[in-house]
Design a protein around this motif. Structure first.
Motif, short mmCIF file in Angstrom:
data_model
loop_
_atom_site.label_atom_id
_atom_site.label_comp_id
_atom_site.label_asym_id
_atom_site.label_seq_id
_atom_site.Cartn_x
_atom_site.Cartn_y
_atom_site.Cartn_z
N PRO A 1 20.74 -20.22 -4.57
CA PRO A 1 19.41 -20.30 -3.97
C PRO A 1 19.21 -19.39 -2.77
N ALA A 2 20.33 -18.92 -2.14
CA ALA A 2 20.18 -18.06 -0.97
C ALA A 2 19.60 -16.70 -1.33
N SER A 3 19.66 -16.33 -2.61
CA SER A 3 19.16 -15.05 -3.06
C SER A 3 17.73 -15.20 -3.57
N THR A 4 16.80 -14.51 -2.94
CA THR A 4 15.39 -14.62 -3.30
C THR A 4 15.08 -13.78 -4.53
N PRO A 5 13.94 -14.01 -5.19
CA PRO A 5 13.57 -13.18 -6.35
C PRO A 5 13.56 -11.68 -6.05
N ALA A 6 13.07 -11.31 -4.86
CA ALA A 6 13.04 -9.88 -4.52
C ALA A 6 14.44 -9.30 -4.47
N LEU A 7 15.37 -10.03 -3.89
CA LEU A 7 16.74 -9.53 -3.80
C LEU A 7 17.41 -9.48 -5.17
N ARG A 8 17.13 -10.46 -6.02
CA ARG A 8 17.72 -10.44 -7.36
C ARG A 8 17.15 -9.28 -8.18
N LEU A 9 15.85 -9.03 -8.02
CA LEU A 9 15.26 -7.89 -8.71
C LEU A 9 15.88 -6.59 -8.21
N ALA A 10 16.13 -6.51 -6.93
CA ALA A 10 16.75 -5.31 -6.37
C ALA A 10 18.11 -5.05 -7.01
N VAL A 11 18.89 -6.10 -7.23
CA VAL A 11 20.21 -5.93 -7.84
C VAL A 11 20.07 -5.41 -9.27
N LEU A 12 19.12 -5.94 -10.03
CA LEU A 12 18.92 -5.49 -11.41
C LEU A 12 18.54 -4.01 -11.45
N VAL A 13 17.64 -3.61 -10.56
CA VAL A 13 17.23 -2.20 -10.51
C VAL A 13 18.38 -1.32 -10.05
N LEU A 14 19.17 -1.79 -9.09
CA LEU A 14 20.31 -1.02 -8.63
C LEU A 14 21.33 -0.80 -9.74
N ALA A 15 21.50 -1.79 -10.61
CA ALA A 15 22.43 -1.64 -11.74
C ALA A 15 21.95 -0.54 -12.68
N ALA A 16 20.64 -0.47 -12.89
CA ALA A 16 20.09 0.60 -13.73
C ALA A 16 20.25 1.96 -13.05
N LEU A 17 20.05 2.00 -11.74
CA LEU A 17 20.25 3.24 -11.01
C LEU A 17 21.70 3.70 -11.09
N LEU A 18 22.62 2.76 -11.07
CA LEU A 18 24.04 3.10 -11.17
C LEU A 18 24.33 3.73 -12.53
N ALA A 19 23.73 3.19 -13.59
CA ALA A 19 23.93 3.76 -14.93
C ALA A 19 23.37 5.19 -14.99
N ILE A 20 22.21 5.41 -14.38
CA ILE A 20 21.61 6.75 -14.35
C ILE A 20 22.50 7.71 -13.57
N ALA A 21 23.03 7.23 -12.43
CA ALA A 21 23.91 8.08 -11.62
C ALA A 21 25.16 8.48 -12.40
#
Length: 484
Positions: free
Chosen positions: A408-428
């Motif tokens: 619960p400490a992780s808000t929707p915005a932060l969880r979305l950020a992690v998902l997008v960062l994972a996609a950015l990592l794949a692109i990198a």
């Protein structure tokens, strides 16, 4: 499918609004100045424009000097060709309707109806853009040109024998070497069109429709995933941007759009299994693995979809689905291996073929950053602004992933950020590999779709950002004839 999702309960939603700074909230801020974009978003968009401008100017100078970029309109693979066509009025109408009514419908429609409507809107947008060049040039002929899959259908009359000898025809100079796209992908891609032909759906029209319809479904898969991992409000805010993505220019009608659809549903099933927001999570886990295994036999580079998959498991804070996912992921590789196709051997032959052609000439030092300019054109300036917010949230989002922190400490915005960062990592990873020099506006579609939900982080009324998305797509599609 269950109607609940992590973060959708009232208590956690309230905590999210208290825990995230006002400028980082994934919903409208009370009292925000209507329609006026934030400075940070404009700066991010300006950086995207600067990157594209630099790629065009530098790339044009290099190409005119010695032609080593091997593209006619850098950073895109295409030819300058201003035109209008049968799809132009439809594209304008679809864009206006999504801009005017998309945000409201996204907020009001029941969830399942919203998924279907978003898919339909994405199809309308993609087909209308493709039809700017008419049905023949925009759809039917795309997959029948000399480098494409449909040119070799007759060579698969004996599928077993063809698979056993597939790797022997990849390198230029080998007997009857495969056309570029057949050689550049595992045989699962070509076999799809062989199977369509076998059931009476042969030819470029059916192949094009198949790619657009399956590719268009990816927007629904992305929404399912975002809802499962963040909350429904966040997913709903991304809806109009997914439906109106500039990536539709290349989704219609390249096979990479089809690959994007398969890969997206693999992640969606994994998210549902990991969060247990589906009636049969075990079946979802098996399905996720099966689709991921098939994805790896559609395109070698899509093995990198494992990185967003890992991000899903990290966000769900569980490895429970992993055994079933791995079991499902072994099915397709086992079937192809038993049929005589060696994935690793074929990939090594592909590396040789890649450097025999344009890949061996195109300069790494230009494409390492110009690839990102092509990506900017495909995802649009609103996505760039959203990614800017993701990068701002990144340090905190990563800290929230510590095992000691409760979910619960992780808000929707932060969880979305992690998902997008994972996609950015794949692109990198794809970018650094050197196996993606140019044409990334098409090749990276399966990764780029996962950047677009970052638009949910843009606060306030966002029709201006939607208009910017549509403008990029319309300009590229009407000024540049994109080919592959």
């Amino acid at each position: 499918m269950k109607t609940d999702a992590p973060g959708s309960n009232t208590g956690e939603a309230a905590h999210a609004h208290e825990d995230v700074q006002a400028s980082d909230r994934p919903d409208d801020r009370p009292g925000a100045r209507a329609g006026r974009p934030h400075r940070r978003d404009l700066v991010a968009a300006a950086c995207g424009i600067a990157l594209v401008t630099a790629a065009v100017l530098v790339g044009t100078a290099i190409q005119r000097t010695n032609g080593i970029l091997r593209v006619n309109w850098p950073p895109l693979l295409g030819t300058w060709d201003p035109r209008v066509g049968p799809g132009t009025p439809a594209a304008l109408v679809v864009a206006v309707l999504i801009i005017a009514y998309g945000p409201g419908l996204a907020a009001r429609l029941p969830w399942r109806a919203l998924l279907a409507t978003t898919w339909a809107a994405a199809l309308a947008w993609t087909f209308s853009l493709a039809l700017v060049d008419g049905w023949h040039w925009g759809v039917a002929r795309r997959l029948t040109t000399k480098n494409e899959y449909l040119t070799v259908i007759d060579r698969f009359s004996d599928i077993g024998a063809t698979l056993r000898g597939f790797a022997g025809h990849i390198v230029i100079g080998s007997p009857d070497n495969w056309p570029a796209h057949v050689a550049g992908h595992p045989p699962g891609a070509t076999l799809t069109f062989v199977w369509l032909d076998r059931i009476g759906l042969g030819g470029g029209s059916w192949a094009g429709v198949w790619c657009v319809v399956i590719g268009g479904s990816a927007v629904a898969a992305v929404l399912v995933t975002v809802r499962a991992l963040t909350d429904e409000a966040t997913a709903r805010r991304a809806v109009p941007f997914l439906a109106l993505a500039p990536a539709a220019v290349w989704m219609g009608t390249s096979a990479d759009g089809y690959f994007a659809g398969v890969a997206a549903w693999s992640l969606a099933l994994l998210a549902l299994a990991a969060t247990r927001t589906v009636r049969f999570p075990a079946a979802a886990a098996l399905g996720a693995g099966l689709l991921y295994g098939f994805t790896c036999y559609l395109s070698y580079g899509l093995t990198l979809m494992a990185l967003p998959g890992l991000g899903v498991l990290v966000l769900a804070r569980t490895a429970r689905p992993l055994p079933l996912v791995l079991a499902g992921a072994l099915v397709v590789p086992l079937a192809f291996t038993l049929a005589g196709f060696n994935w690793w051997e074929a990939y090594q032959e592909l590396v040789v073929r890649y450097y025999q052609g344009a890949g061996g000439i195109r300069p790494y030092e230009y494409w390492i950053w110009a690839n990102l300019a092509a990506t900017t054109l495909a995802v649009g300036l609103a996505t760039v602004a959203g990614v800017g917010r993701v990068l701002t949230l990144a340090p905190r989002a990563v800290r929230e992933l510590r095992p000691a922190r409760r979910p619960p400490a992780s808000t929707p915005a932060l969880r979305l950020a992690v998902l997008v960062l994972a996609a950015l990592l794949a692109i990198a990873a794809a970018d650094v590999s050197g196996m993606s020099k140019a044409e990334t506006e098409r090749i990276w579609l399966p990764f780029m779709l996962w950047l677009i939900p970052a638009t949910a982080l843009i606060p306030g009324r966002r029709r201006g950002w939607l208009a910017a998305q549509a403008l990029v797509a319309l300009l590229v599609n009407h000024l540049v004839f994109t080919g592959w």
